[in-house]
Design a protein around this motif. Structure first.
Motif, PDB file in Angstrom:
ATOM      1  N   ASP A  33       5.028  -0.300  -3.763  1.00 51.08           N
ATOM      2  CA  ASP A  33       5.283  -1.732  -3.598  1.00 51.08           C
ATOM      3  C   ASP A  33       5.592  -2.037  -2.130  1.00 51.08           C
ATOM      4  O   ASP A  33       5.023  -2.975  -1.550  1.00 51.08           O
ATOM      5  N   GLN A  34       6.458  -1.247  -1.525  1.00 48.03           N
ATOM      6  CA  GLN A  34       6.811  -1.456  -0.132  1.00 48.03           C
ATOM      7  C   GLN A  34       5.614  -1.215   0.789  1.00 48.03           C
ATOM      8  O   GLN A  34       5.392  -1.949   1.758  1.00 48.03           O
ATOM      9  N   CYS A  35       4.822  -0.221   0.445  1.00 44.29           N
ATOM     10  CA  CYS A  35       3.631   0.090   1.244  1.00 44.29           C
ATOM     11  C   CYS A  35       2.676  -1.095   1.289  1.00 44.29           C
ATOM     12  O   CYS A  35       2.211  -1.501   2.365  1.00 44.29           O
ATOM     13  N   PHE A  36       2.392  -1.694   0.137  1.00 48.31           N
ATOM     14  CA  PHE A  36       1.440  -2.808   0.076  1.00 48.31           C
ATOM     15  C   PHE A  36       2.045  -4.091   0.640  1.00 48.31           C
ATOM     16  O   PHE A  36       1.347  -4.871   1.277  1.00 48.31           O
ATOM     17  N   ARG A  37       3.351  -4.307   0.428  1.00 45.57           N
ATOM     18  CA  ARG A  37       3.988  -5.517   0.969  1.00 45.57           C
ATOM     19  C   ARG A  37       4.057  -5.471   2.491  1.00 45.57           C
ATOM     20  O   ARG A  37       4.101  -6.521   3.142  1.00 45.57           O
ATOM     21  N   SER A  38       4.087  -4.266   3.047  1.00 46.11           N
ATOM     22  CA  SER A  38       4.137  -4.126   4.507  1.00 46.11           C
ATOM     23  C   SER A  38       2.750  -4.115   5.133  1.00 46.11           C
ATOM     24  O   SER A  38       2.611  -3.872   6.321  1.00 46.11           O
ATOM     25  N   ASN A  39       1.742  -4.393   4.321  1.00 43.58           N
ATOM     26  CA  ASN A  39       0.353  -4.377   4.809  1.00 43.58           C
ATOM     27  C   ASN A  39      -0.040  -2.991   5.297  1.00 43.58           C
ATOM     28  O   ASN A  39      -0.746  -2.846   6.294  1.00 43.58           O
ATOM     29  N   MET A  40       0.411  -1.991   4.575  1.00 46.45           N
ATOM     30  CA  MET A  40       0.086  -0.596   4.819  1.00 46.45           C
ATOM     31  C   MET A  40       0.692  -0.063   6.124  1.00 46.45           C
ATOM     32  O   MET A  40       0.254   0.966   6.647  1.00 46.45           O
ATOM     33  N   THR A  41       1.725  -0.755   6.670  1.00 46.20           N
ATOM     34  CA  THR A  41       2.385  -0.229   7.865  1.00 46.20           C
ATOM     35  C   THR A  41       3.508   0.731   7.487  1.00 46.20           C
ATOM     36  O   THR A  41       3.839   1.625   8.276  1.00 46.20           O
ATOM     37  N   ASP A  42       4.114   0.522   6.318  1.00 48.50           N
ATOM     38  CA  ASP A  42       5.128   1.445   5.819  1.00 48.50           C
ATOM     39  C   ASP A  42       4.444   2.439   4.893  1.00 48.50           C
ATOM     40  O   ASP A  42       4.238   2.171   3.710  1.00 48.50           O
ATOM     41  N   MET A  43       4.094   3.601   5.416  1.00 51.28           N
ATOM     42  CA  MET A  43       3.300   4.575   4.660  1.00 51.28           C
ATOM     43  C   MET A  43       4.132   5.800   4.296  1.00 51.28           C
ATOM     44  O   MET A  43       3.676   6.940   4.387  1.00 51.28           O
ATOM     45  N   THR A  44       5.371   5.559   3.850  1.00 46.07           N
ATOM     46  CA  THR A  44       6.182   6.694   3.402  1.00 46.07           C
ATOM     47  C   THR A  44       5.576   7.347   2.166  1.00 46.07           C
ATOM     48  O   THR A  44       5.842   8.515   1.878  1.00 46.07           O
TER      49      THR A  44
END
Length: 393
Positions: free
Chosen positions: A39-50
């Motif tokens: 969820d965080q990955c997609f909401r960050s536009n793939m900038t948060d790629m943990t």
């Protein structure tokens, strides 16, 4: 379809082996552990790629390496499509994966890809998804003999390439559900490439108009639907309906009813679909959410069916059992050298199977009788029709 009714795919999904269901549960447990990070990955536009979405979905291979997946947006936040794509035999499996999903508040799950966009650039989309240039310049549509929508693909390429591109672009523009239910036979008409003078003048093939193709296909579906019975089979009297008699001249040896001598039905397109043996979708033959299956009863010394009236008696019994509360009714029937066949339509597959079993209970022919599904992807699911042998999930 009402929420408490079963279609062939839900029915088949409920009969998958225990180890397959365990693998599905393990996948969803793994996914749920990473759902917040995705969820965080997609909401960050793939900038948060943990968390890498590809790594998360890699666990689906333990269920089947042939299932395809795709992420996208939805009204709840995100969408996840898990689909059999063109491997129809995996459609019950994709249904089971979606049915067994845990509660995921920010996700919507789908088992078919939907339409990408009404104004899709066909060439650009095709090149991005399939990694090759689109060669189609046009696609003609027509309602075919079986009631499905046949295509003729045009373009300056070989026939097999044109046909392949037509199938791929159809599912992209129309969505997988429409392609599965309605796409019929695909032919090709190669158009010659521009000559030297044409190339010097900058003449290039006009690319496919995706919107015009989609409109033409949907218009053909509307035409096909206009020819379907307006009354559900449960409300059709056996005595008053008009029947079409078909005598197959030569059935293919690998056809499931290769022994057929004659076949009667109310619908010519339905008869063509059954006898030709191509892709079958119940949606092409009913406006009332009916699903089609057939009963096969072997001819034997104890039940020779030398008199066609013996088959009529079973047809009436099945129709009475299915039609009394609008569940379904008799659709077609045939005599073969080895067996007799009776086709029925039902709105609830599990309940319909139960009614059929009850209707033939105790009859001498019941133990050898089997139930067969017509829809693509469940045709290999064969059930014993004798009541004591039928196990419903």
């Amino acid at each position: 379809m009402m929420a408490n009714q079963t279609d062939p795919y839900s029915f088949a999904a409920g009969r998958l082996p225990t180890e397959t269901r365990q693998a599905i549960r393990a996948f969803w447990s793994h996914f749920q552990d990473h759902a917040d990070a995705l969820d965080q990955c997609f909401r960050s536009n793939m900038t948060d790629m943990t968390t890498d979405p590809t790594d998360v979905m890699g666990a689906l291979a333990a269920v089947s390496p042939d299932l395809m997946w795709e992420f996208g947006p939805s009204d709840r936040g995100h969408a996840l499509t898990i689909t059999a794509e063109w491997k129809d035999a995996n459609r019950p499996l994709a249904r089971a994966v979606c049915m067994m999903a845990p509660n995921l508040p920010r996700w919507r799950l789908y088992e078919v890809r939907s339409v990408e966009a009404d104004n899709i650039d066909a060439a650009e989309y095709f090149a991005a998804r399939f990694r090759e240039p689109l060669v189609l310049t046009g696609i003609d549509t027509a309602v075919g003999r079986t009631g499905r929508i046949d295509l003729v693909a045009h373009g300056p390429a070989k026939a097999d390439t044109l046909e392949d591109h037509a199938i791929k672009i159809a599912t992209s523009i129309l969505g997988e559900e429409v392609e599965r239910d309605w796409l019929g036979f695909v032919d090709a008409a190669r158009t010659p490439k521009a000559g030297l003078l044409g190339r010097l003048r900058g003449q290039r093939p006009v690319p496919l108009d995706a919107i015009a193709f989609a409109d033409s296909f949907r218009a053909a579906i509307a035409l096909a639907k206009s020819k379907m019975p307006t009354t559900p089979y449960s409300a059709m009297s056996l005595k008053d309906r008009g029947m079409v008699l078909v005598k197959p001249s030569k059935m293919p040896a690998d056809h499931p009813r290769s022994d057929l001598l004659f076949f009667v039905t109310t619908s010519s397109p339905y008869a063509e679909a059954v006898l030709l043996g191509g892709r079958f979708s119940s949606r092409c033959y009913s406006l009332h959410d009916e699903w089609f299956l057939y009963l096969r009863i072997p001819r034997s010394a104890d039940a020779p069916f030398d008199d066609v009236q013996d088959r009529y008696d079973i047809e009436e019994r099945l129709h009475d059992a299915l039609s009394k509360d609008g569940l379904g009714g008799m659709v077609a029937a045939g005599h073969g050298r080895e067996a007799v066949y009776i086709d029925v339509a039902v709105t609830d597959v599990a309940l319909g199977i139960e009614r059929i079993a009850g209707a033939i209970q105790g009859e001498v022919y019941a133990e050898g009788a089997t139930l067969h599904f017509l829809d693509e992807g469940v045709q290999d699911l064969v059930l014993p029709a004798a009541p004591e042998l039928v196990t419903l999930n």
